[in-house]
Write an enzyme that holds these catalytic residues in place. Structure first.
Site, mmCIF file in Angstrom:
data_model
loop_
_atom_site.group_PDB
_atom_site.id
_atom_site.type_symbol
_atom_site.label_atom_id
_atom_site.label_comp_id
_atom_site.label_asym_id
_atom_site.label_seq_id
_atom_site.Cartn_x
_atom_site.Cartn_y
_atom_site.Cartn_z
ATOM 1 N N GLY A 190 -10.070 63.112 32.488
ATOM 2 C CA GLY A 190 -9.596 63.647 31.214
ATOM 3 C C GLY A 190 -9.671 62.684 30.044
ATOM 4 O O GLY A 190 -9.183 62.985 28.959
ATOM 5 N N ASN A 242 -14.650 69.179 33.408
ATOM 6 C CA ASN A 242 -13.549 70.092 33.128
ATOM 7 C C ASN A 242 -13.007 69.897 31.713
ATOM 8 O O ASN A 242 -13.279 70.701 30.829
ATOM 9 C CB ASN A 242 -12.435 69.924 34.167
ATOM 10 C CG ASN A 242 -11.377 71.010 34.047
ATOM 11 O OD1 ASN A 242 -11.247 71.667 33.018
ATOM 12 N ND2 ASN A 242 -10.614 71.219 35.099
ATOM 13 N N ALA A 296 -15.256 63.182 36.717
ATOM 14 C CA ALA A 296 -14.234 62.579 35.854
ATOM 15 C C ALA A 296 -14.788 61.680 34.761
ATOM 16 O O ALA A 296 -15.633 60.826 35.019
ATOM 17 C CB ALA A 296 -13.249 61.776 36.695
ATOM 18 N N GLY A 297 -14.296 61.894 33.554
ATOM 19 C CA GLY A 297 -14.539 60.976 32.450
ATOM 20 C C GLY A 297 -15.585 61.419 31.442
ATOM 21 O O GLY A 297 -15.608 60.916 30.323
ATOM 22 N N LYS A 309 -12.576 69.755 47.894
ATOM 23 C CA LYS A 309 -12.638 68.515 47.126
ATOM 24 C C LYS A 309 -11.393 67.698 47.418
ATOM 25 O O LYS A 309 -10.275 68.086 47.068
ATOM 26 C CB LYS A 309 -12.737 68.791 45.626
ATOM 27 C CG LYS A 309 -12.797 67.501 44.826
ATOM 28 C CD LYS A 309 -12.764 67.733 43.328
ATOM 29 C CE LYS A 309 -12.614 66.393 42.615
ATOM 30 N NZ LYS A 309 -12.285 66.552 41.193
#
Lengths: 263, 71, 263, 71, 263, 263, 71, 71
Positions: free
Chosen positions: E164, E212, E190-191, E103
Site C-alpha cells: 500500500g 491492489n 506489494a508496493g 496466497k
C-alpha cells in the site's frame, strides 16, 4: 567543543571514537593494508581465520603488520555456510586472541554472498549462549534484524548491496526502518563503493559502516581510506545537524527585496 | 601401514607420524611456532597449555589456523 | 605528505586550499553565519548587493561579522533578471570593495530561479569586456556551458537542482559531460542538501561546490558547515583515489580457500 | 514645489533636498558613513573621491548600497 | 500471430492469459471494484476471509459482485501473524469454495506489513503438506525465496515495497536475482504505485504482478485498472523483445552521412 | 465508452489518436521498419532528408515501404548544425512532399547530439516566419523551452537523455516544470530505452513521446513497437486516472478487523 | 446461568443459547443462510454436511466467516 | 576544359556536362525519376515545374535529395 570529541559509539560496552570499521581483505599487500588502516583512523578491523600454510612458512603474517594490541580485531566467519562451521571458527578465534567480540557471517551462496538468515539466527543464539559478543552480518529485512536483536546480538550489520559489489545502498528505506526499530548499533556492512555511499549510510542514521573492497580495490587505497574516514565523519555530522527540508521548487539564497531595481 | 606409524590429517593433508607424539613435538616437526596460531583436533580446540599433554592418535584431524586479511 | 596540502584549486589565477564555497544568505543571524563560515574552513563567500536601509541604520552589517580582508568576497547578481541589471550591480560591487572576481547570476523567474542562459551569456561577454573575472551560474546543458567558457568566464557553475531545493544532483550525466569538456574549474552550484550530495559532486569530478541553504537551514548550521567541509574533502579524495569498479554480483572480501572445512 | 528645493529619489523613495548639495552633505544628512557603501546616481557609479564634487540635481535617482548576506 | 495469444503463465498447472492479478481491498465500493476488475482483464483476484457481520446482515457481499465461477479466487491470509492462524484461515477458505490455490501472507507487524519469513516458511511447509497450492508473499531476499521454493510453493511473491505504499520496486537487483534463480513463477506483490512500476517489474522478468492499492486508491480506479492491464502487457512484451543496450553517449537515429552540406 | 476513443492529441490543429511518434532510423531494413511501424499504431513518423545515391539507384526507397499518404511524415533536420542548414533542409522537405509540419533539430556536437539551443531558437524564428509548423527538439531547460514556445513553435520536444542512449528520463523534475508551464504539446524526445521509460514520460504529463532506437535496436523490433504502443497508452491512462499517494509506511489492502483471532 | 441455557462465543461475542441446538438451528436463529459462509467450532472447520449433526456445547467458540475484499 | 563542356557539382561530386542542358535532361542523364526527389541549385530549391526551364550553368552546385529513415 567539537561534536567529534564526545560522539562515541558503544559496542558491547566498549567505547570507540571512529565509526569506520575496516576490513583487511583484498589489499595488494599487508604493507599497503597497514598504511591504509592508519590513514582510515579506524579502531576496529575485521580479520579472517584460515589454515596455516604448512609448505611455505615464510609468507608474511597479518599480525606482523597490524598489531592486535593497537587495533580491536573482529574475527569473522566468512566462508562459513552453517552454524556449526561458524561456531568452530570462532572458538579458534577466541583461542587465538581471547576475543569475545566477533563478526558472525553465515553465507548462503558464493554468487550473492548474501547471509543465510535462518542459519545466522541459529548460530547467533548458540554463540551468545557460549558467551560471545556477536555482531551479525544480515540482510536488510527489518523483521529478521529484530530477531537477531532479540537473540542477544550486540550489533546489527545489514548489507547495503552484495559484498564487494560497490553498488552502494540499494534499499535505503529498509535501512531506515532497521535503524528506527533498533536499540543496538546498526552498522552498514557490504556494498559501499564511494565516499558518498558511506556518507549517505551515516545520514540515514547508521551508527557506523564497515568498508573493505572500496578501499582495498581503489587505485590509491591509502588516500581512499582517508576519503572514507572523512565521509563517515561528514555523514555523521550531517545526521546530527538535521538536514534542511527538501523543496520541489526554488527558494532564493539572497533576499529578493531591497533590489536596486525596485521602485 | 607400518607398525610404529600413525596416519593423521593436518590442515586437510594426509601425514604419517611416529606414534606417541604430543602437539608440541608435532609443531617442532612442522617448524611452526606456537604464537599466532590456534589448534583444533577433531573439531575441538586445544588450548596452548595442553599441547604438551595432547598426544596424537591415529586418524586425528588436526587443524592449525591463524589470522589473515578478511572483510 | 598528504594530498590536501598540495591539491589546490586555481580560480582566475588565485590559489585556494578549500574546495567549498559558502553562501551567506538565510542564516538565523550574522553571528551564526560567522561561526558556520569558520567551521566550514571556506575561503570564498558569496555576498549580495542591496540598498542600505535608510530608516534603520543600526541594523547589523555583514562586514562587521565577516571580514573582507580574511575571506574572498564573491559578489553575486542574485535578483538580477537581465544583463543590464547585472552589470550595474557588479560595478557597484567593484566600487564597494574593488573586486573583479564576481558571481554572475541572471535569473529567469522566481519559481525555479533557473538562469536565463541567453541573458547570462550576453552579460558574461559584457562583464569580461569590462575586465571582470566572471564565475557564471548556469544550467547543466554542456553546450551552453561551453559557450560561457568561450565567452571568457573563469569558472562554470552549473546547478545540481533548483536553488534552495536541497534535491541534490538531478542529472549527474550532464555534470560529468560538462566536466569532461571543460578547461575551467567546474563548481557545482545550487541544490545540494546533504553531505553525500556534496561528496557525490566531487566524486563526479567537480573542482568545488557552492553551498548555502543546506548549511544555513540546518538545525545546527555550525556543525553542518563542518559536515560539508569534510564531505567535500572526502569526495575530492575519492575522486583522486580512483573508485573500485562496480560489480553486479558479490566478490568475497575474505579468501574462500584454506578454510577449516576444506578436504 | 518650493523654489529652493529639489526632488530626488534615494533608494527608490522620494525625498526633498536643498539645492546645491553634494553627495558628502547628503550622506551627512542621512547619517550614513562612507565606509562599506557604494553610490550610483542615475545608474552611474560615483567613486568615493567624487562625492564632494558631485552635486545633486532635480530628479536624480540615487542608489546607496552595501553588502548583505546572499547565496 | 501476436505474442499475447501464446504467452500464457502457468501457476499450479493452471494456465492464465493475464499476468495481472488484482486485489479486491480498499475500493470505494464493490460496484467500482467489479467494474475495475473487468477493466483490468485479470483472471485471478485475491480475497480475504473475515467474520460475518451478525448485527447487520444486509451489508453487500463480495460474491454478489464478483463471481467465483468467472474469476479464480485467491484467498489470502492477510491479518495472520503466525502459521497456526494462517492454516486455520485457509482451511475455512477451502470449506468456503473448495479452493486449494491460496496466497500465504504471514505478517510481522502492522507498521511495515512485511512478512515474517520464518513463520511464512513454517506455514508454507504445513500448507503444502495439507495439499494446498501455496503462492507465498515474501521479502526480496533471494536466499529465503529459494527456501520457499524448496518448501514446495507454487509461486514466489516478493514485495517491491511496503504494502500500500506505492513506492514501486525499491531493490530491482534483488528481484532480478530471485528471477534468475527461480524455477517457479515470480509475481511481484506489494508496493507498485504506477503503470511504469508494473512495466518495470515485467521488464525485470517477473512472470506477473499483483496490484491492489494503486488501482483502488486512484481517482479513477476503472481507468487505472486499464492502465495497469496495458502496462503489464507492455512490460512483458518489452522483456521478450530484448531491450536495446544502454549507452553513455549519444548515437544518432538519422545517418550522419550523405548530408547536403558534405563536400 | 473508453477514454482512448476521445483522448486525442492536437498538434498544429491536426488531431491524432496515437501519442507515440516513431522514428524510422536504425532499423535492420525498411521491411522490418514498416512492420514495426504498423505494430506501433503510430500516425506520425520522423524522416530524414539525404542526398540521392547517384551510383546505386536500385537501393530500396523509404517511401516504397512507408506510405506518406497513410502516415504523417515529419521531416527532421538531423545532421544540421546551424539555422541556415536547417532552413535549407526543410525547404527541400517542403518541396518533397509539401509538408509544413517539421521537426527542428539543430545539433551542437556528435558526442552528445544535444541541441544547440541558441541556433535552435534562431532557426525556429526563421522557420515560423516562413510559415512552417515547427516541432522543436530541445534540452530540458524550462526557461529555453519557454523561449521556443514564445517563438511560435507548435510543439516542445525536450530530451530525456542523449539520443540513442536508452538511459530514460535523466531529470524528471525539469520535464515536469516544462509541462506545468507549457500551453503547447510537450513530446518527450530522445533517450527512452524501455516501455517503463515511455510510461513514466506519460505519467509525468507529457502529451506524447518519440521513440526510435529503443524499437529499432530491440532484438525483436516489431514486438517492441507493440510494447511501446501499450506503454504509452498505459502511461497516459495512469496520468489521467490520478495516481495513489505515496506513503512511507505500509497500508493494509485487507481490513485488519473482523479477524478470526479477535477477542 | 439458568439450567437450560448454555453460553457460547459466536464471532467473539458472548451469546446464550438453548441446550441441544445444532448448527442449522443456530444459523436459522441468527438469520444467516448457509451459502457463502464457512463455520469453525473451537478452531475446527465444520463441513456444511455436518451442520445438522453438530450440536453446540457450553463454551463452544463458533466462527462464521465469508469472503470480503482483500489484497 | 573543352569548349562545349561545363563543370558542375552534383551531390558534392564533380561532373562534366554538355552546355545548355536543363534539369529534366540532367535527370534523364543520371537515370533518376522525378518523383520522390527534390532539387536545389546553389542552395535555392527548384520546383518540379521549373526543371525544364532551368538550365545548368558552369560551377552550379546541384543537390538531389530524397527521404530516408531517420529519428
Amino acid at each position: 567543543m567539537s561534536i567529534e570529541k564526545e560522539d562515541k559509539i558503544i559496542i558491547a560496552n566498549k567505547e570507540f571514537s571512529s565509526r569506520l570499521i575496516v576490513g583487511t581483505g583484498k589489499f595488494p599487500n599487508y604493507e599497503i593494508n597497514r598504511k591504509s588502516l592508519e590513514a582510515s583512523e579506524a579502531e576496529i578491523v575485521t580479520v579472517a581465520i584460515r589454515r596455516v600454510n604448512l609448505t611455505d612458512k615464510n609468507q608474511p603474517k597479518l599480525t606482523d603488520y597490524i598489531n592486535p594490541k593497537k587495533y580491536t580485531f573482529l574475527p569473522n566467519t566468512a566462508g562459513c555456510f552453517n552454524a556449526v562451521e561458524a561456531l568452530r571458527t570462532l572458538k579458534l578465534a577466541k583461542e587465538l586472541g581471547g576475543w569475545n567480540l566477533v563478526k558472525l557471517e553465515v553465507l548462503a551462496d558464493e554468487k550473492t554472498l548474501y547471509p543465510n538468515m535462518i542459519e545466522t539466527i541459529n548460530a547467533a543464539e548458540k554463540l551468545v549462549a557460549e558467551g560471545f559478543e556477536v555482531m551479525a552480518y544480515c540482510n536488510d529485512d527489518p523483521v529478521l534484524c529484530k530477531v537477531l536483536e532479540d537473540a542477544g546480538c550486540c550489533a546489527i550489520m545489514p548489507l547495503g548491496a552484495p559484498i564487494g559489489s560497490g553498488l552502494g545502498i540499494l534499499n535505503p528505506l529498509n535501512i531506515k526502518l532497521i535503524i528506527e526499530q533498533s536499540d543496538l548499533p546498526v552498522i552498514l556492512d557490504a556494498g559501499l563503493g564511494t565516499a558518498s555511499d558511506a556518507s549517505l549510510a551515516m545520514e540515514l542514521g547508521c551508527d557506523a559502516v564497515l568498508v573493505n573492497s572500496a578501499i582495498a580495490e581503489a587505485s590509491n587505497p591509502i588516500l581512499m581510506a582517508k576519503s572514507f574516514k572523512n565521509a563517515v565523519i561528514a555523514g555523521r555530522q550531517c545526521f546530527i545537524s538535521g538536514r534542511m527540508r527538501k523543496k520541489n521548487y526554488a527558494d532564493a539564497s539572497s533576499p529578493m527585496n531591497n533590489l536596486l531595481t525596485e521602485k | 601401514m607400518t607398525q610404529n606409524k600413525i596416519q593423521v590429517f593436518i590442515n586437510g593433508k594426509k601425514k604419517l607420524l611416529e606414534k606417541n607424539k604430543n602437539l608440541t613435538e608435532v609443531l617442532k616437526l612442522l617448524k611452526i611456532t606456537k604464537n599466532g596460531i590456534a589448534i583444533e583436533i577433531n573439531s575441538a580446540v586445544v588450548p596452548k597449555s595442553q599441547y604438551v599433554n595432547t598426544f596424537i592418535k591415529d586418524n586425528d584431524r588436526i587443524e592449525i589456523v591463524q589470522f589473515i586479511g578478511g572483510g
